[in-house]
Structure formats: C-alpha cells, structure tokens
Design a protein around this motif. Structure first.
Motif, PDB file in Angstrom:
ATOM      1  N   SER A 524       0.848  -1.189   0.000  1.00 38.77           N
ATOM      2  CA  SER A 524       0.000   0.000   0.000  1.00 38.77           C
ATOM      3  C   SER A 524       0.883   1.239   0.000  1.00 38.77           C
ATOM      4  O   SER A 524       1.884   1.308   0.718  1.00 38.77           O
ATOM      5  CB  SER A 524      -0.918  -0.018   1.227  1.00 38.77           C
ATOM      6  N   LEU A 525       0.516   2.248  -0.812  1.00 36.70           N
ATOM      7  CA  LEU A 525       1.329   3.450  -0.965  1.00 36.70           C
ATOM      8  C   LEU A 525       0.872   4.520   0.021  1.00 36.70           C
ATOM      9  O   LEU A 525      -0.299   4.582   0.408  1.00 36.70           O
ATOM     10  CB  LEU A 525       1.239   3.973  -2.396  1.00 36.70           C
ATOM     11  N   ASP A 526       1.806   5.356   0.404  1.00 38.25           N
ATOM     12  CA  ASP A 526       1.523   6.447   1.342  1.00 38.25           C
ATOM     13  C   ASP A 526       1.985   7.747   0.706  1.00 38.25           C
ATOM     14  O   ASP A 526       3.179   7.924   0.438  1.00 38.25           O
ATOM     15  CB  ASP A 526       2.252   6.200   2.665  1.00 38.25           C
ATOM     16  N   TYR A 527       1.027   8.632   0.462  1.00 36.48           N
ATOM     17  CA  TYR A 527       1.350   9.909  -0.182  1.00 36.48           C
ATOM     18  C   TYR A 527       2.332  10.711   0.669  1.00 36.48           C
ATOM     19  O   TYR A 527       3.241  11.358   0.145  1.00 36.48           O
ATOM     20  CB  TYR A 527       0.060  10.696  -0.406  1.00 36.48           C
ATOM     21  N   GLU A 528       2.132  10.663   1.982  1.00 33.99           N
ATOM     22  CA  GLU A 528       2.982  11.468   2.854  1.00 33.99           C
ATOM     23  C   GLU A 528       4.416  10.923   2.883  1.00 33.99           C
ATOM     24  O   GLU A 528       5.345  11.661   3.168  1.00 33.99           O
ATOM     25  CB  GLU A 528       2.407  11.483   4.280  1.00 33.99           C
TER      26      GLU A 528
END
Length: 811
Positions: A524-528
C-alpha cells in the motif's frame, strides 16, 4: 649359593642383550676387517698384563657343513673378519634390517671369562638395477578406443633389499605429439601396476604405430635404471566411408548402342585397411526404374554402360544415384550423382533443375531475413539435349531481390541481390526463364516461391516516450496501476516480450510488473511518505540474441485525507494559561498553531471553539488560529475558563483534532485608573525633554533586563520547543481598538540583536499608523518628535513565547 645366582643372572643377561654392534657393507671381499672385540669391550683393562697372553677368543657357532661360516675371529687379538663375500639379497628378506648374531667365548686357558653377543649388520648397497621381464613389448590400441583407455604393461623389479635402493620410479619418454600417458598405481603387495593411457582418440589413417619408452629408476645413490621399449600398434576400425573422386558426374552420350564400351567409370577410395577398404558399386533406390533399364553398372569396377537406346519422346536427362559400399562391419557407404544427358537431334525445350541450399519442398524454399547480399541461394542446372543451336540455352531472372549468375555452360546460381526484410515482405515469388536458339525457339519457365524466415532484428518499441499514471494512496497491494504498451514485429520468441523493473540495492520500488506489461503495487502506498515515483521499465524479447529497450515511467500518488490535523501549539493538552487584563490591553490572547501531514485541501485547516465559551467572551480566527477577546473585558468577566478548541481539515471525510485551553483571566482596575487619569487631563502638558528622558531611561533599563530573562527562558526550552520555533514565523499584528496600537515581535536571542529587533518593531508600528507617511523610524529621534506619547510597556505572556508589547496612544 649367592655366587651361583649371580653367575646365572649374568649369563641370562648376556644372552638377551647385544654387547657389540658392527656394520659392514655387502660385496666386500673375504677377510675384510670388521672390528676389534677385545678393544671395543675393554676386557683387557681388568686383566693383569702378565695374564693377557693367556686370554683366548673363539666363536661358539656350530660347525654345520651346509651352513658356511661368514665370520672368523683371531684367537689371540679378538679381531673379527669376514670369511667370504657377503650378499645382503641372499642373506636377508626385502625391507628388513639385514644382520647376523654371533656368540663369542672369551677364555682364560680352559675357563670361561665371558660370552659376548655380537650383532653384525650387513648394509645393502645399490648393486642391482631395476629389471623389466622383457626389453620390449607390443601393445595394441584400436582407433575406436576413447580417451582414457588403458593397457597394462609389465613393471620392473629391483633385487636390492633396502627400500631406498629398491624403490622404483617410472617415467614415460615420448615425442610431444604422441597421445599417451603413463598411469602408475600401487598394488596391495607393494608392487606397481603400469598402464599406458590414451589421451585422445587415434586415427590409423594418420598414423598406425607409435614407439615410446618407459624408464624405471631406483632410489639408490647413484641411481640405476633400465628402459622398456613399448611399440603401440593402432588397429583399424571401419571409420572411413568410401569417397568418390567427384560428387557429381556430368556426361553426355549419343542415343546409340555403345556395346561393351563404358560411357563413364566411377572411382571411389577408402582410407581403411583390409576388408574395410574393399568397395562395391550399385544403384541406390532413388535411381528411377527407367534409368536402371537403360544403364548397367559393374559393381566391382564402377563402369556404367548404355545398354538400351531411348525411344523418341522419352526423357533424355537422367540422374543415376550410385552408392559405393565398403566391406567393413558395419559397412559404410557414400553416394555420387551421375547426370547423363542423352543427345538427340530433336528440338526440345530446355529443362530447368534448381537445387536450393536451404530446405525446400517442390518449388518453395526458405531463407533467413539476415542473409547477406551476394549469398548463394540455389544451384540451377539447365538441360537441353538437342544438338546445335537447338541445345544452346540462355536464362534470366528478373527480380529486385534476387539475381541469376552464370557458373558455366548451362549452369547458374541464384544469389541475393539486395537485403530482404520479413517485416516488410515475408514471401517473394520469382521466375527463372530459359530459351534455346533453335528454330523455332523453345522456351521454359520455372516459378519459385521464397519464404523469408524471421530473425530477431527489431528491438521492442514503446507507444510513448514516457508513461504517466496516477493512483490514490492506501490502495491494497496488487492494485493495478496501468499498462506499459510495447510491440515487437518479430515472430516467435523474438516477438514475445518480458518486462522487468530495476533492482538497484539503494532503491526500493513498491511496484511489480507482469510479462504483459501490467504495473501493480506490491504494498500500500503512502502519499505522505512518497508522492511521486520515477523509474525506468526494461523490456526485452526472447529472441537470440535478445534485444531490449527502456521507457520512463512516472507514477503520481494522489493524496487521501488519511491524516488528522494535530496541534503544534499548545503542545500539551490541557494547556493552562494566565491572562492579566488591564485597560488598553490588546484583545489578542494567543495564536493556536496546528498542522496536517496531508496536502492541498486535505491540509487546509479551520479553527473553532466548541465548548466553554458560554459568555461569548472569546473568539478565534478560523483560518489563523488567533484567539482574542470578542469585546471589552470588565471586572465581572474575571475567572477561569475551559475552552475546547477544535481544528478541522477540508478533506473528505473531514478529520479533526481537539485541545483544551484552561484560561485564568485577571482584570486589573488600578491600571485602568492610571490610564484613565491620563485621558481625563488632556490639557496637562508634559515637558517634551522630560518625557524623552523618561522614555529613553525606560527603554534602556527594560530592554537588557527583558532580553536577559528571555535568553534564559529560550535556552531552557531550546530542545523541547525546537519544532515549534522552526514552524513559527515572526509576526507583527496591529489592533486599532480604543485608539490602541499593538505590535508583537519575537525577542532576539543575542544581546546585539535586541536594539535591532526593537527598532524593527517600532518601524513597523510607525509606518502602520493611519495618515502617517511611510518612513524609517529612529526611536531616539521620532519619540522626541511624537505628538503624544503616553507610555511604553513590556510584558511576557507565557513561558513559550517572549513578546514585546509596544503601546502607543495616538489622537
């Protein structure tokens, strides 16, 4: 009794031990001196001089006729000699110490004085050389033997009994190009097995015999050696087929009976020997029945006869497939083609015979698209058995990719004229046209089709120079991102593509790609954490050799409102704060600061008081977080207030954070009276110079004192409040209420900066006054020229923020 016991012990001890040990080399002549027993045992030392002549020495060995005596001793002197030549090999066994024990009696007249036990060691000398059973032997290798094949040969023996003199080493002496080695292995009986090993396969037709030598050398000093001559005979196997002098025989004969005269004689040879080189000839099964009916073959001589003429209209060109077979077991054979052209007076059209180099079926052949210009494609043989101009033929091929070149009379070759490209055209049709010079002209055409086989000559191509995709953060793993579109016009493995991502150690990509080019997430990707990824995608085909290409991919992670805001100030919850209110006190209380890890609208924050403001005494700027009094404060408003303040972002869904601010409000009336006194006496005039002096003294005393206190406070909270100080910015706020002007600035940390900070705040304040020209404010000068200056005060509101409050009253 005691004397008898001692004598018995002495005799036993004498029998068990050796009194003297002598060494003598073998092969010494008889009478060789060994040693002086009397001197070496020191027997005479204890015998008086007058009695020494009475001492006699004698051997106690039995006198057996079959066992000759090897030693003798001088009766009077006790010196020991050999009686014959000693041979260690006949006296002792191999690898053992060779010695003889002799017993010597020492007497005085007729009484025994002592019996001596003497050991004589016969030392072996290197008097024998290694000996092979024969000086030369013959062994055989077959030319069918593989590498590593071994043949046993006899080993050498050395009669010496000592290990060094009888230890044999072997060495192979040969020419450098002889493919043999010597293999030596030790048997359980301590002898050696010698074998000649084959290093590579033999060819009897190249060389049928070899001569090598095996040298045996013992370990004596000096060493002795002997040589074994080994002749190696190479036996024949049927490994060479018969070979014709020509692969293709072209003959032309008239259509008439030749009788016993052969039209041609075939010749084949075989390099093998014996029956393996005996050759017989016969027609193979591919020869047509018509040809075998008209032609006869002598199986022993290879002669071919035309035994029957051809009738009118029959085919006049024939292929005879003649097989030559040797007499080996199994037999080997080879085939030659005999092209027979029967000359006729008829005017027939020429025939075209095309043999393609590549595989072909009927009139269709294949070539590779990487074939070079000028490459040989096919051999063209034109047959016209007519006589004169009727048999003279010219041929042509008209095509932009292929051409016909002359090899000889009625012989041509088809070569590549220009490069071919399967991706442009995968099949070419052409026609070979031949015509004779007869009257009328006879014409023949042969049509052919060439299929171009693909090679991997085109690298994969992308539809774009850069592929850009976007994806929201927090998607599950294996979530599809997008396809990388690539193509390869090659066929088979050359057109099958495989995609891959870079695997650098210092770079982790949370993506994976399938063989079809689908990029999906691994985690899962995290923008922050990371909001944009730029990386290359590598694609290669499965051709040989493999071709590849690279394209740039940009994946942007879009933000979701997954992070709630949080308060930077106050940093603790609940936060207690004392507010001392007096008239002309600014309405601003403090500024609340919050942050959000999201971006754009998800990080756009709004502040609001949700609880504790029942009197509507407080208000907060929803955008800046400035907390201030909503209206003027009276003595009745003093007390404690617990405000619950929330901050919300603008995302969907809305996320928020809440903090509690505990305010203790104190209203100072005395201060109010002082300020009112000033206002109630507008006609009171203060001497200008006295006012300036008071102001300067107040500034001079207050600024250093306040700076010192501020530095101590800032240093105490330097580490704990570092993030707050980094995110805070110097602000100056003016509130024009009841003719009060309030300007706040952060206290400078070092002493030299204090006047500069004050000067900056005063400049801002002065230039912000209504209807005042913008200019640089110099405190020393401008204060003196100010119309009305009431007072200058300083105050520290909290331990987290050091603030100057410069209050002017301007009419």
């Amino acid at each position: 009794m005691l004397l008898h016991v001692c004598a018995l012990l002495f005799l036993v001890n004498s029998c068990l031990t050796v009194d003297l040990t002598y060494r003598i080399q073998e092969e010494k002549s008889p009478g060789t001196y060994i040693g002086d027993i009397a001197a070496d045992t020191h027997l005479m030392d204890s015998v008086p001089l007058q009695d020494r002549r009475l001492i006699r020495f004698s051997l106690l060995e039995p006198d057996v006729a079959d066992v000759p005596q090897l030693f003798r001793v001088s009766k009077k002197t006790g010196k020991l000699y050999t009686t014959q030549t000693l041979d260690a090999e006949s006296l002792c066994a191999y690898n053992s110490e060779c010695y003889r024990i002799i017993h010597l009696a020492v007497r005085r007249v007729n009484s025994f004085i002592r019996i001596l036990k003497i050991r004589v060691i016969v030392m072996d000398i290197n008097d024998h050389q290694p000996e092979f059973p024969n000086q030369n032997i013959d062994i055989q290798f077959s030319e069918g033997d593989w590498k590593g094949k071994k043949k046993l040969i006899p080993n050498a023996l050395d009669k010496d009994i000592s290990v060094p003199n009888s230890q044999i080493t072997y060495q192979l002496q040969k020419d450098m190009n002889q493919p043999f080695t010597l293999s030596v292995s030790e048997s359980v009986d301590e002898t050696f097995d010698l074998r000649i090993a084959l290093e590579e396969r033999l060819d009897r037709e190249v060389k049928d015999s070899y001569l090598i030598q095996v040298v045996a050398t013992d370990g004596g000093s000096p060493p002795k050696q002997s040589v074994l001559d080994v002749r190696i005979l190479v036996t024949d196997v049927n490994d060479n087929p018969p070979v014709f002098s020509k692969n293709v025989y072209n003959i032309s004969v008239k259509n008439e009976n030749y009788g016993v005269t052969p039209i041609t004689i075939l010749s084949a040879s075989d390099l093998d020997a014996g029956k393996n080189r005996l050759i017989t000839y016969h027609f193979s099964s591919k020869t047509s029945r018509t040809a075998t009916n008209h032609f006869q073959l002598n199986k022993l001589t290879g002669e071919i006869f035309l035994q029957k003429t051809f009738a009118s209209g029959q085919k006049l060109s024939h292929k005879l497939y003649v097989k030559a077979t040797d007499g080996g077991s199994p037999p080997l054979s080879s085939v030659a083609i005999v092209l027979v052209n029967v000359i006729s007076q008829q005017n027939n059209a020429p025939t075209i015979d095309v043999n393609f180099v590549s595989s072909s079926t009927e009139n269709k052949a294949t070539i590779s698209e990487d074939i070079e210009v000028g490459s040989f494609m096919a051999y063209v043989k034109v047959t016209d058995h007519d006589a004169g101009n009727n048999g003279e033929v010219t041929c042509g091929l008209y095509h932009d990719k292929f051409q016909l070149e002359i090899l000889g009379p009625k012989e041509y070759k088809v070569t590549v004229k220009s490069p071919v490209d399967r991706e442009i055209e995968d099949q070419h049709d052409f026609t070979i046209s031949c015509q004779d010079k007869g009257s009328p002209t006879q014409h023949t055409e042969s049509k052919f089709s060439i299929e171009v086989i693909d090679v991997n000559d085109v690298r994969p191509q992308f539809l774009k120079e850069t592929f850009k995709f976007w994806i929201y953060e927090n998607q599950k793993s294996n979530f599809p991102v997008g396809y990388i579109n690539a193509s390869d016009p090659d066929q088979g493995p050359g057109g099958k593509l495989t995609f891959s991502l870079p695997t650098e150690k210092n770079q982790f990509l949370p993506f994976q790609i399938t063989d079809s080019g689908l990029i999906s997430t691994v985690i899962s990707l995290d923008y922050e954490f990371h909001n944009i990824y730029k990386f290359p995608v590598f694609v290669e085909d499965n051709g040989i050799p493999s071709l590849n290409n690279t394209v740039r991919v940009v994946i942007q992670v879009k933000d979701k409102n997954d992070n709630p805001p949080y308060f930077i100030f106050p940093g603790i919850n609940p936060f207690q704060m004392d507010v001392d209110y007096h008239p002309y006190h600014p309405n601003n209380i403090t500024v609340l600061k919050a942050s959000d890890s999201d971006s754009r609208e998800n990080a756009f924050l709004k502040y609001n008081i949700v609880l504790g403001n029942d009197k509507q005494l407080f208000s907060i700027n929803q955008y800046t977080g400035l907390l201030y009094f909503k209206h003027a404060i009276t003595q009745q408003d003093a007390g404690s207030y617990i405000l619950q303040i929330t901050v919300k972002d603008s995302g969907i869904p809305v996320l928020s954070a809440t903090t509690t601010l505990s305010l203790r409000l104190t209203v100072n009336n005395k201060t109010s009276e002082i300020f009112n006194t000033v206002h109630l006496k507008p006609d009171y005039q203060v001497h200008m110079y006295l006012l300036i002096t008071v102001v300067l003294v107040a500034v001079t005393v207050s600024v250093p004192l306040t700076a010192a206190i501020s530095i101590c406070i800032i240093r105490c909270y330097n580490h704990r409040d570092a993030p707050l100080r980094e995110n805070s910015s110097l602000s100056c706020k003016f509130v024009n209420e009841q003719e009060n002007l309030v300007c706040r600035s952060q206290l400078a940390i070092s002493w030299p900066d204090v006047p500069m900070a004050l000067k900056t705040d005063l400049n801002v304040a002065w230039n912000s006054l209504p209807n005042r020209p913008k200019q640089t404010f110099h405190p020393a000068d401008e204060l003196a020229n100010s119309p009305v200056l009431t007072t200058l005060g300083m105050k520290i509101h909290t331990a987290r923020e050091v603030t100057y409050e410069v209050i002017f009253i301007y009419f």
